[in-house]
Design an enzyme around this catalytic site. Structure first.
Site, short mmCIF file in Angstrom:
data_model
loop_
_atom_site.label_atom_id
_atom_site.label_comp_id
_atom_site.label_asym_id
_atom_site.label_seq_id
_atom_site.Cartn_x
_atom_site.Cartn_y
_atom_site.Cartn_z
N HIS A 139 0.84 -1.20 0.00
CA HIS A 139 0.00 0.00 0.00
C HIS A 139 0.88 1.27 0.00
O HIS A 139 0.76 2.11 -0.89
CB HIS A 139 -0.93 -0.01 1.23
CG HIS A 139 -1.86 1.15 1.29
ND1 HIS A 139 -3.18 1.06 0.93
CD2 HIS A 139 -1.66 2.45 1.65
CE1 HIS A 139 -3.75 2.25 1.07
NE2 HIS A 139 -2.85 3.11 1.51
N GLU A 140 1.76 1.36 0.99
CA GLU A 140 2.60 2.56 1.08
C GLU A 140 3.58 2.61 -0.10
O GLU A 140 3.90 3.68 -0.61
CB GLU A 140 3.34 2.61 2.42
CG GLU A 140 2.44 2.58 3.66
CD GLU A 140 1.30 3.58 3.64
OE1 GLU A 140 1.41 4.61 2.96
OE2 GLU A 140 0.26 3.32 4.31
N GLU A 183 -4.74 7.33 -3.48
CA GLU A 183 -5.22 6.06 -2.91
C GLU A 183 -5.46 5.03 -4.01
O GLU A 183 -5.32 3.83 -3.78
CB GLU A 183 -6.50 6.33 -2.10
CG GLU A 183 -6.92 5.21 -1.17
CD GLU A 183 -6.00 4.99 0.04
OE1 GLU A 183 -5.05 5.77 0.25
OE2 GLU A 183 -6.24 4.00 0.76
N HIS A 223 1.82 4.24 -2.96
CA HIS A 223 1.84 5.71 -2.83
C HIS A 223 3.21 6.25 -3.26
O HIS A 223 3.32 7.25 -3.96
CB HIS A 223 1.61 6.12 -1.37
CG HIS A 223 0.18 6.07 -0.93
ND1 HIS A 223 -0.83 6.77 -1.55
CD2 HIS A 223 -0.42 5.43 0.12
CE1 HIS A 223 -1.99 6.56 -0.90
NE2 HIS A 223 -1.76 5.74 0.11
MG MG Z 1 -3.29 5.33 1.77
#
Ligand code: MG
Length: 495
Positions: free
Chosen positions: A257-258, A287, A261
């Site tokens: 997830h990170e 996101e 980003h």
């Molecule tokens: Mg996020």
């Protein structure tokens, strides 16, 4: 053009201070000694005030006015747009109001933490009531056409309106609720999993995952923190954090997830370095990039066809006797629960719908803060079939309201929908991407994402970017189709 040169100079100045604020925030969450909290709060106040004053300075207004009517390149026009927007938001809110809101929400976060630990909503209520009152005041300062909530949505997702979110949820909710009921009724009972993972092995595997998907460790680093996050401290400094529970696979999905980003920000064109264009364009688009790697790719069969042997090698005691198919079943289990951040892909957006409905009510005055715990339980029972929630695991579970971030939650749903829509476009252009994933060839996918999305930074407005990449407006169709294929047709995702 002199005015354009001046604007870029101002942009770099303001960005430098914002980056120092990000560094201070990173430091606070990663290594700052506990007693330094008060020092840090004053440093934040001073530097935030400085950013505010640079933005509202008449001199900057003059430069923007000179450039407004000029014929400019796409990127320069975007720079004017992004800075004008940020300046307008600051000009509309009196400095005392901005400071008072910052002070209130800083106190409220400490109180919220205590209230959550003690399961004591009454402790947090007076702060929440003030935050709601000030947020309603804020919508009046910022301005709106018909719906006060629009002013707050737009802060987080440029151009997004309440009516858009209403429409998307009207399309999503009935489908998700039915799907959840059917899937939980027929879900096979999984064996209770009691894996334990060594902390250092988790850190090493998370690092390996990040490197595998293309995160550049020369332009970033990974550190432990209480809540995983990613941040930008410079064009060549895009950091991620992670957390490591002994019995959870969360470290894998947080890394992805990170990492998603951070890949977005590491992919922004160097010519925008350290200006207002050197960021992801909005929370929703950001996101979409994290959820794409975390869920659509990172919970899919092709990805694990490549990486599961590595996982087995890193954790032989846990996985050497677990088949890939069982591992995939475990990481894709659909089970409604009370906690948003632990939600599966089917339930997740219903958690957001509940917060969206409550926020709209609070902002319009139809709902009072004191009625939130009861309304929260009612909605969780109606939408997710959850009963017996404590306030700590209910209305107090998220920090966003203590932060004063009303209008933030819907961007998570925008991100989920945009991720599926981008994924569909990516597969249209790369019909063999399933095979590429299965052999660990992530370069081509990343190049596609970089050329369509990453490199542009904040140049295109969110809706415009979605149209450009996918040829359509944001739609719930792709996300619903993705869920149908994955959970109903039982075709592993990405196929
Ligand atoms: Mg996020």
């Amino acid at each position: 053009m002199a005015a354009l040169t001046e604007l870029k100079k101002k942009s770099t100045e303001i960005t430098a201070i914002s980056q120092v604020l990000s560094l201070m925030q990173w430091d606070q969450e990663v290594i700052m000694p506990g007693r330094a909290a008060a020092d840090r709060a004053s440093q934040f106040a001073v530097l935030s005030g400085l950013v505010h004053r640079l933005l509202v300075a008449p001199e900057l207004g003059d430069i923007l006015r000179v450039l407004q009517g000029k014929k400019l390149s796409v990127a320069s026009r975007a720079l004017v747009r992004v800075i004008t927007r940020e300046r307008d938001q600051h000009v509309k809110q009196p400095e005392e109001f901005v400071c008072e809101f910052a002070r209130l929400t800083s106190q409220a976060q400490t109180i919220w933490q205590r209230a959550r630990q003690r399961d004591d909503f009454a402790l947090f209520l007076p702060y929440l009531e003030k935050i709601v009152t000030m947020s309603r005041q804020r919508t009046e300062y910022l301005g709106y056409e018909t719906e006060p909530y629009d002013a707050l949505l737009d802060l987080h997702e440029e151009g997004l309106r309440t009516v858009d979110v209403d429409r998307l949820f009207a399309e999503l909710a009935p489908h998700l609720i039915t799907m959840l009921q059917n899937l939980t009724a027929h879900a096979p009972l999984l064996p209770a999993v009691t894996w334990t993972f060594d902390r250092n092995a988790q850190i090493a595997f998370a690092e390996k995952l990040l490197a595998t998907i293309g995160y550049d460790f020369h332009r970033g680093r990974q550190d432990p923190s209480a809540h995983p996050f990613s941040t930008s401290i410079g064009h060549d400094d895009r950091r991620v954090t992670n957390r490591y529970h002994p019995n959870s696979l969360e470290f894998i999905f947080s890394a992805l997830h990170e990492g998603g980003h951070a890949l977005y920000e590491q992919g922004i064109a160097r010519r925008f370095a350290n200006t207002h264009l050197d960021n992801g364009v909005s929370l929703g688009i950001h996101e979409s990039q994290s959820r794409l790697w975390e869920n659509i790719i990172g919970r899919g069969k092709p990805f694990w066809e490549y990486l599961y042997p590595e996982l087995q090698e890193a954790f032989p005691a846990q996985f050497s006797n677990t088949a890939l198919a069982d591992f995939l079943t475990t990481i894709n289990a659909v089970r409604p629960g009370p906690i948003r951040v632990e939600a599966d892909e089917v339930s997740y957006n219903l958690h957001i719908l509940i917060r969206f409905e409550l926020e709209k009510g609070l902002l319009s005055g139809a709902i009072q803060a004191r009625d939130l715990p009861a309304l929260w339980r009612e909605k969780y029972e109606n939408y997710l079939g959850i009963t017996g929630q404590t306030d700590a695991d209910g209305v107090l579970q998220d920090i966003h309201w203590a932060h004063g971030s009303f209008g933030y939650f819907p961007t998570y749903t925008i991100g989920n929908l945009a991720a599926a829509q981008f994924w569909s476009a990516l597969r249209r252009d790369n019909p063999d991407c399933r095979q590429a994933l299965a052999v660990g060839d992530f370069g081509r996918l990343r190049q596609w994402l970089a050329s369509r999305i990453y490199q542009h930074g904040a140049v295109y407005q969110p809706a415009e970017l979605i149209r450009q990449v996918t040829g359509e407006e944001l739609s719930s169709r792709y996300f619903l189709r993705y869920l149908d294929r994955k959970y109903i047709d039982a075709v592993p995702c990405s196929s």
